[in-house]
Motif scaffolding. Sequence first.
Motif, PDB file in Angstrom:
ATOM      1  N   LEU A 128       0.607  -1.702  -0.319  1.00  0.00           N
ATOM      2  CA  LEU A 128       0.190   0.140  -0.319  1.00  0.00           C
ATOM      3  C   LEU A 128       0.883   1.018  -0.135  1.00  0.00           C
ATOM      4  N   ASP A 129       1.864   0.849   1.074  1.00  0.00           N
ATOM      5  CA  ASP A 129       2.712   2.536   1.300  1.00  0.00           C
ATOM      6  C   ASP A 129       3.569   2.724  -0.195  1.00  0.00           C
ATOM      7  N   HIS A 130       3.746   1.526  -1.540  1.00  0.00           N
ATOM      8  CA  HIS A 130       3.960   2.205  -2.852  1.00  0.00           C
ATOM      9  C   HIS A 130       2.591   2.296  -3.745  1.00  0.00           C
ATOM     10  N   ALA A 131       1.908   1.683  -3.401  1.00  0.00           N
ATOM     11  CA  ALA A 131       0.421   1.938  -4.602  1.00  0.00           C
ATOM     12  C   ALA A 131      -0.630   2.649  -4.234  1.00  0.00           C
ATOM     13  N   LEU A 132      -0.927   3.378  -2.732  1.00  0.00           N
ATOM     14  CA  LEU A 132      -2.201   3.861  -2.705  1.00  0.00           C
ATOM     15  C   LEU A 132      -2.118   5.012  -3.712  1.00  0.00           C
ATOM     16  N   GLY A 133      -0.617   5.823  -3.308  1.00  0.00           N
ATOM     17  CA  GLY A 133      -0.231   6.651  -4.320  1.00  0.00           C
ATOM     18  C   GLY A 133      -0.751   7.046  -5.722  1.00  0.00           C
ATOM     19  N   LEU A 134      -1.393   6.281  -6.285  1.00  0.00           N
ATOM     20  CA  LEU A 134      -2.335   6.249  -7.585  1.00  0.00           C
ATOM     21  C   LEU A 134      -3.341   6.246  -7.281  1.00  0.00           C
ATOM     22  N   LEU A 135      -4.120   6.976  -6.802  1.00  0.00           N
ATOM     23  CA  LEU A 135      -5.169   6.838  -5.687  1.00  0.00           C
ATOM     24  C   LEU A 135      -5.251   8.322  -6.395  1.00  0.00           C
ATOM     25  N   LEU A 136      -4.422   9.332  -5.697  1.00  0.00           N
ATOM     26  CA  LEU A 136      -3.601  10.732  -5.407  1.00  0.00           C
ATOM     27  C   LEU A 136      -3.776  11.094  -7.031  1.00  0.00           C
ATOM     28  N   LEU A 137      -3.681  10.432  -7.833  1.00  0.00           N
ATOM     29  CA  LEU A 137      -3.246  10.634  -8.914  1.00  0.00           C
ATOM     30  C   LEU A 137      -5.000  10.566  -9.916  1.00  0.00           C
ATOM     31  N   ARG A 138      -5.550  10.446  -9.397  1.00  0.00           N
ATOM     32  CA  ARG A 138      -6.421  10.596 -10.537  1.00  0.00           C
ATOM     33  C   ARG A 138      -7.616  11.338 -10.735  1.00  0.00           C
TER      34      ARG A 138
END
Length: 299
Positions: A90-100
């Motif tokens: 999650l600490d490597h992928a959760l930021g994908l949601l912030l690039l929406r």
Amino acid sequence: MLVRVLGSAAGGGVPQWNCGCPCCRAVREGSRPCLPRTQSSIAISADHEQWFLVNASPDVRAQLEASPALLPAAGRATPLQGVLLTDAELDHALGLLLLREAESLELHATAAVHETLRTDNSLLATLQAYCPVKWREVVPGEDVALGNGLSYRAFDVPTTKRSRFGPDRGPGRVVGYRFTDERSGRAAVCLSGVQEITGQVREQLRDCTGLFIDGTCFSDDEMPRLGLASKTSREMGHLPMSGPGGSLEQLAELPIERKIYVHLNNTNPVLLDDSPERREVERLGFEIATDGTEVQIRP
């Protein structure tokens, strides 16, 4: 080729919100020299115009805002071209949601990582409700051209750490990336998570100019000794820096121009600028990344 460390800490950052370890206290109190750090992510470019992220941390918005080269000059034509995932943490992928807000997003990930994010926790389903996601499968051993003179080759990084998501909850899939500037032939390796430096992993480090290497814990028993966790560094999927078989012992003699520790856990004493552990790491020719550290891989 330019590599910029957007975030240099492991999951939770430094200080971590629920931690009162010596490093977290030092940052909050100013009692010892220790810089705050956001969660691990790296940006890379061959031409300073098109950029790619290695992992998208939960701190990605602040990290991009702190990096002018990655911001649009006008309108919404962003220099950010895509995200390469090393795993499904999650600490490597959760930021994908912030690039929406992106018009579209190119995601490079192995089939196992893509399946994990697509099904069990529906992260990709949530993201795709906001913007189209183009998945490019990462196949270890294959050379992939990213454009403008930059290419990568992914390689397997064996781990026994079990996945928290996915259909079988078995050992997760972790890859490292070897980036090459096709004009000069020089390479940089991003290895933010490694449990064991196998012969295959070592081969990918051969003749690279820059190495961004997992520095989660200084010692294997760091977390249990502080009373903060029951698992050792290796049990959590991270090779410690020190001790027999640690990364310092294995990598100190490799002829790599820049050896930089990233993904530093908040408990790691090397975060303290005045610690003996920090002095030992630097004596052996390694650097400790901070947010904003830049490395120019020159011809």
